[in-house]
Write a protein that holds these residues in place. Structure first.
Motif, short mmCIF file in Angstrom:
data_model
loop_
_atom_site.label_atom_id
_atom_site.label_comp_id
_atom_site.label_asym_id
_atom_site.label_seq_id
_atom_site.Cartn_x
_atom_site.Cartn_y
_atom_site.Cartn_z
N GLU A 23 9.62 -4.11 25.79
CA GLU A 23 10.59 -3.72 26.40
C GLU A 23 12.11 -3.18 26.28
O GLU A 23 12.29 -4.37 26.70
CB GLU A 23 10.32 -2.07 27.60
N ARG A 24 13.30 -2.84 26.30
CA ARG A 24 14.68 -3.08 26.14
C ARG A 24 14.93 -3.87 27.57
O ARG A 24 14.96 -3.50 28.12
CB ARG A 24 15.70 -2.16 25.51
N PRO A 25 15.32 -5.09 27.33
CA PRO A 25 15.13 -6.09 29.02
C PRO A 25 16.91 -5.21 29.62
O PRO A 25 17.70 -4.91 29.00
CB PRO A 25 16.43 -7.25 28.45
N GLY A 26 16.43 -5.15 30.78
CA GLY A 26 17.47 -4.65 31.77
C GLY A 26 18.32 -5.14 32.24
O GLY A 26 18.38 -6.45 31.97
N LYS A 27 19.32 -4.94 33.26
CA LYS A 27 20.09 -6.12 33.73
C LYS A 27 19.37 -6.51 35.03
O LYS A 27 18.31 -6.04 35.00
CB LYS A 27 21.52 -5.07 34.34
N ALA A 234 14.70 -7.80 22.76
CA ALA A 234 15.65 -6.56 21.78
C ALA A 234 15.45 -6.42 20.83
O ALA A 234 15.48 -5.26 20.32
CB ALA A 234 17.14 -7.20 22.68
N GLN A 235 15.39 -7.41 20.06
CA GLN A 235 14.59 -7.55 18.64
C GLN A 235 13.85 -7.15 17.89
O GLN A 235 13.57 -6.63 16.87
CB GLN A 235 15.44 -9.15 17.86
N ARG A 236 12.80 -7.63 19.39
CA ARG A 236 11.68 -6.77 18.22
C ARG A 236 11.34 -5.47 18.57
O ARG A 236 10.54 -4.51 18.19
CB ARG A 236 10.23 -7.34 19.44
N VAL A 237 11.80 -5.07 20.12
CA VAL A 237 11.76 -3.69 20.01
C VAL A 237 12.49 -2.83 19.12
O VAL A 237 11.85 -1.91 18.84
CB VAL A 237 12.48 -3.61 21.45
N GLU A 239 13.02 -4.00 15.78
CA GLU A 239 12.62 -3.83 14.96
C GLU A 239 10.39 -2.57 15.13
O GLU A 239 10.47 -2.09 14.13
CB GLU A 239 11.75 -5.09 14.18
N MET A 240 10.08 -2.77 16.25
CA MET A 240 9.24 -1.51 16.29
C MET A 240 9.61 -0.13 16.45
O MET A 240 9.31 0.80 15.65
CB MET A 240 8.43 -1.96 17.86
N ASP A 243 9.73 0.38 12.71
CA ASP A 243 8.78 0.55 12.14
C ASP A 243 8.24 1.92 12.54
O ASP A 243 7.82 2.91 11.46
CB ASP A 243 7.76 -0.70 12.11
N GLU A 244 8.91 2.70 14.05
CA GLU A 244 7.54 3.60 14.05
C GLU A 244 8.68 4.98 13.25
O GLU A 244 7.76 5.72 12.98
CB GLU A 244 8.30 3.42 15.42
N ALA A 245 9.98 4.88 13.07
CA ALA A 245 10.57 5.95 12.43
C ALA A 245 10.00 6.01 10.86
O ALA A 245 10.29 6.79 10.76
CB ALA A 245 12.27 4.95 12.93
N ALA A 246 9.69 4.67 10.45
CA ALA A 246 9.43 4.27 8.23
C ALA A 246 8.41 5.72 9.03
O ALA A 246 8.37 5.90 7.84
CB ALA A 246 9.51 3.72 8.45
N LEU A 247 7.83 5.73 9.91
CA LEU A 247 6.44 5.54 9.58
C LEU A 247 6.24 7.51 9.56
O LEU A 247 5.26 8.23 9.15
CB LEU A 247 5.28 4.89 10.30
N ALA A 248 7.05 7.62 10.47
CA ALA A 248 7.08 9.32 10.93
C ALA A 248 7.96 9.85 9.75
O ALA A 248 7.42 10.45 9.44
CB ALA A 248 8.25 9.46 12.26
#
Length: 253
Positions: A23-27, A234-237, A239-240, A243-248
């Motif tokens: 998940e995106r890191p929070g504060k 944050a970079q990996r989230v 990228e994922m 990838d999910e948007a491209a698959l959709a």
């Protein structure tokens, strides 16, 4: 036996542990505080020992590079120890967080090792009369630096996260195993580099300066690794999500 491992009475595949997704890191309040406090403390420690430490009998004011050189070297060792721990954790648990922790520590450790080598050359030129010599400590430290530069370069050779993590973990473990060789090099091979300085052979004020500055360098290490780790996550989230948007899009095309 778990029902999900049976299919028509036959075993299919083992159940694997599930992990909390990235998940995106929070504060993080602790990190915000350390990010502001650590540089102030590090600068204060340097100023105190640079201005208050008396010149060494043999090396004069050149001795004061000691308050950066030694803490940087020890901090690099800590960073590569963290790479070792997280690399083993990745191979054991296959948790991507461990891979990103190892990568973050390797980045900071490589910077600290480069700083150590550069300062060693600056110190060595007036002390030994040469910028560089194939001394056991210098050579093993250079090997450690090159191994982790290779580790970081390796991570750019593939876009497959699992393959990248597996390759990196193997190199990270092998590279970190070089740390004890670097540390013991001045004891195993009595070449040009002096033996380790400790409380028995060091003036108490010099020893205190080394310990305080090492503490500040360790805090710098923690802050830098934490920031790099959060950036990697944050970079990996991102990228994922891409990838999910491209698959959709392909599914709806």
């Amino acid at each position: 036996m778990a029902e999900s491992t049976l299919q028509g009475g036959a075993m299919t595949q083992p159940m694997r542990a599930t992990y909390r997704p990235l998940e995106r890191p929070g504060k993080a309040l602790w990190l915000t505080i350390l990010t502001w406090v650590t540089p102030i403390g590090a600068i204060a420690a340097q100023l105190i020992w640079l201005t208050q430490s008396l010149p060494d009998r043999d090396m004069g004011d050149l001795q004061k590079i000691f308050y950066v050189h030694v803490p940087a070297a020890k901090t690099a060792f800590l960073a590569f120890a963290w790479v070792l721990v997280q690399s083993i954790r990745y191979l054991w648990k296959r948790d991507e967080r461990a891979d990103l922790q190892a990568a973050s520590a390797a980045e900071v450790g490589a910077v600290m090792t480069g700083l150590t080598l550069a300062q060693g050359s600056i110190w060595g030129r007036p002390t030994w009369g040469v910028w560089w010599t194939w001394d056991a400590r210098l050579t093993s430290t250079a090997v450690l630096f090159l191994v982790f530069i290779g580790y970081l370069a390796l991570r750019g050779l593939t876009d497959d996260p699992e393959k990248r993590a597996r390759w990196s973990a193997a190199v990270g473990i092998l590279g970190a195993l070089n740390v004890p060789i670097v540390y013991m090099s001045v004891k195993w091979w009595r070449t040009l580099h002096q033996p380790p300085s400790n409380s028995e052979n060091l003036d108490p004020f010099y020893a205190l300066g080394k310990q305080v500055n090492w503490l500040m360098f360790t805090l710098i290490l923690v802050v830098c690794i934490a920031h790099r780790y959060r950036a990697h996550v944050a970079q990996r989230v991102y990228e994922m999500e891409q990838d999910e948007a491209a698959l959709a899009r392909r599914r709806t095309a």
